[in-house]
Write an enzyme that holds these catalytic residues in place. Structure first.
Site, short mmCIF file in Angstrom:
data_model
loop_
_atom_site.label_atom_id
_atom_site.label_comp_id
_atom_site.label_asym_id
_atom_site.label_seq_id
_atom_site.Cartn_x
_atom_site.Cartn_y
_atom_site.Cartn_z
N ARG A 31 0.83 -1.21 0.00
CA ARG A 31 0.00 0.00 0.00
C ARG A 31 0.87 1.26 0.00
O ARG A 31 1.87 1.33 0.73
CB ARG A 31 -0.92 0.02 1.22
CG ARG A 31 -1.93 -1.08 1.18
CD ARG A 31 -3.06 -0.94 2.17
NE ARG A 31 -3.74 -2.21 2.25
CZ ARG A 31 -4.52 -2.72 1.30
NH1 ARG A 31 -4.75 -2.02 0.19
NH2 ARG A 31 -5.07 -3.90 1.43
N ILE A 33 2.01 4.86 1.01
CA ILE A 33 1.97 5.51 2.32
C ILE A 33 1.07 6.76 2.28
O ILE A 33 0.59 7.20 3.34
CB ILE A 33 3.41 5.87 2.77
CG1 ILE A 33 3.50 6.02 4.27
CG2 ILE A 33 3.93 7.11 2.06
CD1 ILE A 33 4.91 6.06 4.80
N ASN A 89 4.63 6.76 -13.38
CA ASN A 89 5.20 8.10 -13.51
C ASN A 89 6.64 7.97 -13.99
O ASN A 89 7.39 7.10 -13.51
CB ASN A 89 5.16 8.82 -12.15
CG ASN A 89 3.76 9.23 -11.76
OD1 ASN A 89 2.95 9.57 -12.61
ND2 ASN A 89 3.47 9.17 -10.46
N VAL A 98 10.53 8.27 -6.80
CA VAL A 98 11.32 7.09 -6.45
C VAL A 98 11.78 6.45 -7.76
O VAL A 98 10.94 6.01 -8.56
CB VAL A 98 10.51 6.09 -5.60
CG1 VAL A 98 11.37 4.86 -5.28
CG2 VAL A 98 10.03 6.74 -4.31
N HIS A 102 7.85 1.54 -10.77
CA HIS A 102 6.71 0.98 -10.02
C HIS A 102 5.41 1.38 -10.70
O HIS A 102 5.29 2.47 -11.25
CB HIS A 102 6.72 1.48 -8.57
CG HIS A 102 6.86 2.96 -8.44
ND1 HIS A 102 8.08 3.59 -8.57
CD2 HIS A 102 5.95 3.93 -8.25
CE1 HIS A 102 7.91 4.89 -8.43
NE2 HIS A 102 6.63 5.13 -8.24
N HIS A 104 1.52 2.29 -10.09
CA HIS A 104 0.48 2.65 -9.11
C HIS A 104 -0.81 1.98 -9.58
O HIS A 104 -1.23 2.20 -10.73
CB HIS A 104 0.24 4.15 -9.09
CG HIS A 104 1.41 5.00 -8.67
ND1 HIS A 104 1.47 5.60 -7.43
CD2 HIS A 104 2.54 5.34 -9.32
CE1 HIS A 104 2.60 6.29 -7.34
NE2 HIS A 104 3.26 6.15 -8.48
#
Ligand code: 5GP
Length: 116
Positions: A31, A33, A89, A98, A102, A104
């Site tokens: 999840r 943050i 992104n 980051v 990744h 989302h």
């Protein structure tokens, strides 16, 4: 290497706590943050690439694994039928913070439009 570059590796290693949603041999999902929707889960390949473009060039199978993990997360979170958004992104204008690629996975409610 900055902290931002190692953050997700430390989460995957369990050095930083996270709320795991799904894990398999090549991916880890947890999840966000600071959730931007009722469901907001990050799907991260365990091997680090900077962004989607680097991952797609270097390891298309791993990109497919990330997509399959996003589908699995949607099923586990009960949003596979109602719909969801998957976002990667990439760099400055998208606000990537980051630099470990990744996805989302966002859903669980009607999402707004995106773009500007
Ligand atoms: P980006 O902005 O790079 O696309 O996404 C990075 C995401 O990581 C952000 O949505 C941010 O809220 C999330 N994030 C940053 N630090 C942590 C953390 O320590 N734990 C978790 N679970 N998420 C984090």
């Amino acid at each position: 290497m900055s902290d931002a570059e190692t953050l997700f590796e430390r989460i995957i290693a369990g050095e930083i706590p996270s709320e795991k949603v799904y894990e398999d041999e090549t991916t880890y999902a947890f999840r966000d943050i600071a959730p931007q929707a009722r469901v907001h889960v990050l799907v991260v390949p365990k091997k680090r690439y900077r962004n989607l473009a680097d991952l797609a060039s270097a390891d298309p199978q791993l990109l497919a694994d990330v997509a399959a993990a996003a589908k699995k997360v949607a099923e586990l979170e009960g949003i596979a039928e109602t719909g969801y958004r998957v976002v990667f992104n990439t760099d400055r204008d998208a606000g990537q913070t980051v630099f470990h690629v990744h996805a989302h996975v966002l859903g669980g409610e009607q999402l707004g439009h995106f773009g500007r």
